[in-house]
Design an enzyme around this catalytic site. Structure first.
Site, short mmCIF file in Angstrom:
data_model
loop_
_atom_site.label_atom_id
_atom_site.label_comp_id
_atom_site.label_asym_id
_atom_site.label_seq_id
_atom_site.Cartn_x
_atom_site.Cartn_y
_atom_site.Cartn_z
N LYS A 222 0.07 -0.04 6.64
CA LYS A 222 -0.26 1.39 6.47
C LYS A 222 -1.66 1.43 5.87
O LYS A 222 -1.84 1.20 4.68
CB LYS A 222 0.76 2.04 5.53
CG LYS A 222 0.99 3.53 5.73
CD LYS A 222 -0.24 4.41 5.65
CE LYS A 222 -0.57 4.83 4.23
NZ LYS A 222 -1.84 5.59 4.14
N GLU B 278 -1.25 -4.86 -6.54
CA GLU B 278 -2.66 -5.03 -6.97
C GLU B 278 -3.14 -3.63 -7.33
O GLU B 278 -3.41 -2.83 -6.44
CB GLU B 278 -3.51 -5.59 -5.83
CG GLU B 278 -3.01 -6.86 -5.20
CD GLU B 278 -3.20 -8.07 -6.08
OE1 GLU B 278 -3.99 -8.00 -7.03
OE2 GLU B 278 -2.54 -9.08 -5.83
N CYS C 133 -12.00 -2.15 -7.60
CA CYS C 133 -10.97 -2.23 -8.65
C CYS C 133 -11.45 -3.06 -9.83
O CYS C 133 -11.07 -2.80 -10.96
CB CYS C 133 -9.69 -2.80 -8.07
SG CYS C 133 -9.98 -4.24 -7.06
N GLU D 107 -9.42 4.80 -15.36
CA GLU D 107 -10.19 4.28 -14.23
C GLU D 107 -10.87 5.44 -13.49
O GLU D 107 -10.20 6.37 -13.04
CB GLU D 107 -9.26 3.53 -13.26
CG GLU D 107 -10.03 2.90 -12.12
CD GLU D 107 -9.13 2.19 -11.12
OE1 GLU D 107 -8.08 2.75 -10.76
OE2 GLU D 107 -9.50 1.09 -10.71
#
Ligand code: NDP
Length: 485
Positions: free
Chosen positions: A182, A257, A291, A387
């Site tokens: 996906k 992750e 990330c 973040e």
């Protein structure tokens, strides 16, 4: 205003890839945008639960046969796929730049070759997957064999679509699994092209499917599907928690992750010029949509002024422009929504009392934001804890190594950390003390298909790349054979 020139190209509609092209069963589509212009780039099929069902059915069938294919043949096909990706490097880099907004030079130098590398590296593992013979008490021959899981559901974000797809596909396929991918709704085009390349090298139909669509529809259906043995997910921490809760009901294996707020720490004895220069790319590579971005720059007060001088100058010098231009170092952010989110953090930084040293302005057309450096950020401020996933750097001063470690470990994340020092002893002590999946010393943002990668804490669990991922994509079967004496 950023100058963008685009030749008029027809806006295509792309189908799902399940044993070849086909529309979503609902017939629905959704638009995907060129982040540099804000114009519709393409329409994508809006896959849903029925399509995921079809893909899993095809994957189950293809995977059962693939698991029995001679490992040498699996290796040969995956190597060939790596070669084919390299053969199409220009086309794929252009697709990635148009779809995500990343500079084409980066896509050409990193995303595409590293995706190919991943297939090269894991093609080697296809023939090296062995179990163990283990001495046990009694008259038994006892050994383990590794077996594929079956169907792996892979879900990835938009910042490195083809590279992250390769990281999920290559190890899974090497050991005999099938994959239903996906891709991100914002940037699916390179993944669709990758599926075509998989077919071109001769991977059997159904072994790799790409179901485009929304996370809460196609993604959620994939996680919930009882025919999927494992979910390999890369994305935000909040989404990871939703995925984990859903996977729990089926006791599905999971690899997460997730996000990060990685500290990049410059100690007083560091090569200051080198560290400060590297801090610019650590924070702003891929527009900070990374990330492991070094989004917290921790600097010893003794050298802060020196670091800031190089940092602000380097940041202002970054060339922001058309992702398709070879000179561009900073492209637009991926979507209008994400641009607004990042701008919200720029406003928050000022509200929280930090000083905006440079950047932060939004520019059009498209979703550009000039890289922003905040100084004097308090370690506990939201800007230092959450973040941003964009070009906003928090500079946090500290006094001495102990305080640096305390601040570095003070967020819920634990993805990566950087340390700049000339003292080997200090480096080793810091490596031990930092709560992070990866520590870089006197360098930053280094990755390799051979190097295990993943986080701790709210950055997730499980490891990608390297031999470590083989544990994630196989199960061990234990065998006891009675050997009469
Ligand atoms: P999201 O978590 O929003 O999305 C990631 C993927 O999950 C997308 O494909 C998304 O679909 C899908 N998704 C969303 N909701 C669900 C759901 N309920 N069930 C199943 N799938 C779902 O992340 P972003 O795309 O915004 O990416 C940014 C995040 O990814 C950052 O937090 C970043 O740190 C993290 N990331 C982590 C990396 C790592 O290796 N640790 C590497 C790169 C990024 P849709 O596209 O429709 O939203």
């Amino acid at each position: 205003m950023i100058e963008i020139t685009r030749a008029a190209e027809p806006v295509r509609t792309h189908d799902l890839w399940i044993e070849g092209w086909r529309p979503a069963r609902s017939g629905a589509t959704f638009p995907t945008y060129d982040p540099a212009t804000g114009q519709v780039l393409a329409h994508l099929a809006r896959g849903g639960a029925e399509d995921v069902n079809d893909a899993v059915r095809a994957a189950t069938r293809a995977g059962a046969a693939w698991a029995k294919v001679d490992p040498n043949e699996r290796a040969r096909l995956l190597w060939k796929l790596g070669e084919l990706i390299l053969h199409h490097v220009d086309e794929l880099a252009r697709t990635e730049a148009l779809d995500t907004g990343k500079p084409i030079s980066n896509a050409r130098a990193i995303d595409i070759p590293r995706a190919a590398d991943t297939f090269f590296y894991f093609s080697g593992w296809a023939t090296k997957l062995h179990g163990e013979t283990i001495p046990v008490r009694g008259p038994f021959f006892h050994y383990t064999v590794r077996e594929p899981i079956g169907v792996i559901g892979a879900i990835i974000p938009w910042n490195f679509p083809i590279l992250l797809a390769a990281r999920k596909l290559a190890p899974s396929l090497a050991v005999g699994n099938a994959v239903v991918l996906k891709p991100p709704e914002e940037a699916s085009l390179s993944c669709l092209r990758l599926a075509e390349l998989c077919a071109e090298v001769g991977l059997p139909p159904g072994l790799v499917s790409v179901v485009t669509g929304y996370g809460h529809e196609a993604g959620a259906a994939l996680v919930a599907h009882p025919g999927v043995g494992k979910i390999a997910f890369t994305g935000g921490t909040d989404t990871g928690k939703i995925v984990m809760a859903s996977a729990a009901s089926g006791l599905k294996r999971l690899q997460l992750e997730l996000g990060g707020k990685s500290p990049n720490i410059v100690l007083a004895d560091a090569d200051v010029a080198q560290a400060a220069k590297a801090a610019v790319s650590a924070a702003f590579y891929n527009q900070g949509e990374l990330c492991t971005s070094g989004s917290r720059l921790l600097v010893d007060r003794a050298i802060e002024a020196e670091v800031l001088a190089v940092l602000t100058k380097g940041t202002e010098a970054m060339v922001m422009g058309d992702p398709l231009s070879a000179q561009t170092q900073i492209g637009p952010l991926v979507s209008a929504e994400h641009r607004d989110r990042v701008r919200g953090y720029v406003a928050l930084g000022t509200e929280e009392g930090a000083t905006l040293a440079v950047g932060g302005q939004a520019l059009g057309p498209g979703y550009f934001v000039r890289p922003a450096v905040f100084t004097g950020v308090r370690p506990e401020a939201r800007l230092a804890q959450e973040e941003v996933f964009g070009p906003v750097l928090s500079v946090i001063p500290f006094d001495g190594v102990d305080e640096a470690v305390r601040i570095a470990n003070s967020t819920a994340f634990g993805l990566a950390a950087g340390v700049w020092t000339r003292d080997l002893g200090t480096a080793h002590r810091m490596i031990g003390a930092l709560r992070a999946g990866t520590v870089w010393v006197n360098t930053y943002n280094r990755f390799d298909a051979a190097s295990p990668y993943g986080g701790v804490g709210q950055s997730g669990f499980g490891r990608e790349n390297g031999a470590a991922v083989l544990d994630e994509v196989t199960t061990r079967k234990t065998v006891w054979i009675a050997v009469p004496e």
